[in-house]
Design a protein around this motif. Sequence first.
Motif, mmCIF file in Angstrom:
data_model
loop_
_atom_site.group_PDB
_atom_site.id
_atom_site.type_symbol
_atom_site.label_atom_id
_atom_site.label_comp_id
_atom_site.label_asym_id
_atom_site.label_seq_id
_atom_site.Cartn_x
_atom_site.Cartn_y
_atom_site.Cartn_z
ATOM 1 N N PRO A 133 0.804 -1.232 0.000
ATOM 2 C CA PRO A 133 0.000 0.000 0.000
ATOM 3 C C PRO A 133 0.833 1.277 0.000
ATOM 4 C CG PRO A 133 -0.092 -1.095 2.144
ATOM 5 C CD PRO A 133 0.562 -2.056 1.207
ATOM 6 N N LYS A 134 2.126 1.177 0.362
ATOM 7 C CA LYS A 134 2.971 2.375 0.426
ATOM 8 C C LYS A 134 3.786 2.596 -0.855
ATOM 9 C CE LYS A 134 3.459 1.970 5.453
ATOM 10 N NZ LYS A 134 4.423 1.801 6.582
ATOM 11 N N GLN A 135 3.580 1.766 -1.845
ATOM 12 C CA GLN A 135 4.356 1.885 -3.085
ATOM 13 C C GLN A 135 4.126 3.224 -3.769
ATOM 14 O OE1 GLN A 135 3.749 -2.623 -4.504
ATOM 15 N NE2 GLN A 135 4.635 -1.334 -6.100
ATOM 16 N N LYS A 136 5.224 3.794 -4.295
ATOM 17 C CA LYS A 136 5.139 5.047 -5.045
ATOM 18 C C LYS A 136 5.320 4.826 -6.547
ATOM 19 C CE LYS A 136 6.751 7.926 -1.206
ATOM 20 N NZ LYS A 136 7.769 8.909 -0.756
ATOM 21 N N SER A 137 5.607 3.583 -6.916
ATOM 22 C CA SER A 137 5.716 3.226 -8.333
ATOM 23 C C SER A 137 5.454 1.728 -8.463
ATOM 24 C CB SER A 137 7.102 3.572 -8.893
ATOM 25 O OG SER A 137 8.095 2.780 -8.266
ATOM 26 N N ILE A 138 5.193 1.309 -9.673
ATOM 27 C CA ILE A 138 4.962 -0.118 -9.921
ATOM 28 C C ILE A 138 5.515 -0.457 -11.299
ATOM 29 C CG2 ILE A 138 2.648 0.233 -10.914
ATOM 30 C CD1 ILE A 138 1.833 -2.429 -9.583
ATOM 31 N N SER A 139 6.116 -1.626 -11.409
ATOM 32 C CA SER A 139 6.682 -2.047 -12.696
ATOM 33 C C SER A 139 5.931 -3.268 -13.210
ATOM 34 C CB SER A 139 8.174 -2.367 -12.558
ATOM 35 O OG SER A 139 8.373 -3.446 -11.665
#
Length: 449
Positions: free
Chosen positions: A371-377
């Motif tokens: 939930p704290k991710q600032k980006s996703i690949s």
Amino acid sequence: MGTRVVVAIGKLIKETISTRWHGLKFFEHVLLVISIPTEFDDRAKDTMRKCLYNAGLTNSKESNKIEFTTEPEAAAIYCMRNLEEQNKQNKQNKRLVPVNSSFMVVDCGGGTVDLTTRKLLRDNKLSEITERTGDFCGGSYVDREFIKFLSRKLGRATINLLTENNYGQLQYMIQQFCSKLKFHFTGNPVGFEPFEFDIEEICHILKQYCNDEIKEKMEDDDWIIYIEFEDLKSMFDPAIGKIIRLIRGQLSSSNEVCNAIFLVGGFSESKYLQMRVKEEFGPPIIVPRQPIAAVVRGACDYGLKMSTIVDRTLKYTYGIKVARYRRAGDPKSQIVPEAQYLTYEFDRLVTRGTKVGVDEKFSDTYIPPDPKQKSISFPIYTTTELNAKFCNEPGMRYHGELQIKLPDVHLGKSRKIEFSLIFGKLELVAKARNVNTGKSYETIFELDF
């Protein structure tokens, strides 16, 4: 190919066009259609663009006056055009391949043989209904068998020395074999006369590489090697046997009746190959006029009407590596290092063998595992397997990656991302859209068909 040669070719093309169409503005009015092997990737296509630019055929490396088509597609288009001629010649006034019927194209080149099966649609459009197959069994493999035959007569060491020291003479000897024997062999023993292959006349220098024992034997035979019918037939049979197995495989991979089999490419002119294929298979076997030019002529037709190809059949399964909660039995190698409760898996988006239309899209929606991710690949993988589960399985191949930013961290796992793979004419577009913000990201990769 050296730069000077490329420039000379470009100059010749432009001069030829200018003599036929006066006042034509080359960079504005001429579309260059380049046929490429199916295996060419983005790097190879970029090299082609640079060559065209260096040859003076485009005014920029990113010119929009360049179109690529694959060689199997170009050959299929040429065969489709040839159907009109075949229908006119049909005395029963029946269409050889009616609309919504299929035909196979067997492109027999020098090195490889490629096969595809297409369905003829209305308005002269083509649909691909099987995966492309192929193997290394083109005409040059007959030449290799000829060299093996000479090796048995003169010794492997003799041929090796000739290859190392006088490669041009070896090629000349192969050319003589082709012009005097290979191109004329019909496979019919009636009337066949053993051929006298005169070493002194064709490749005199070969004598110096023979050992004393072989020299003595060959001198007794006046340096003549007799090529009998069975000798010549055995040079063709390994390659032709492979081609027949490939055709049989194509026929069995389709649920539809094949109305005709087209043989194109240089090796398709072999009368023996034609005879063997006709003996083995029921559909009419067609060798169009100038089969060696099928790809070039088909590429020209493609340039005139690029909507001819409406879909393609995928050779690979496409998907992405995603993280999900661990389950019993998950491989330890796929545990997410920074989140031991998660496992990486292969999430399949489209399966090998699927027919995809030009610009057809395959999508799914994802949420960030953290939930704290600032980006996703989104790492994209391909495989020939239909039901792969993990990205470290044998045959799995990394294709590329798309990474996007994820603002609004306060929304946690409520942030939805729609990820899509879009199959273009010759490229794969990976696109991700943040459902919350509406912002989209995309990148382009080469597409393997």
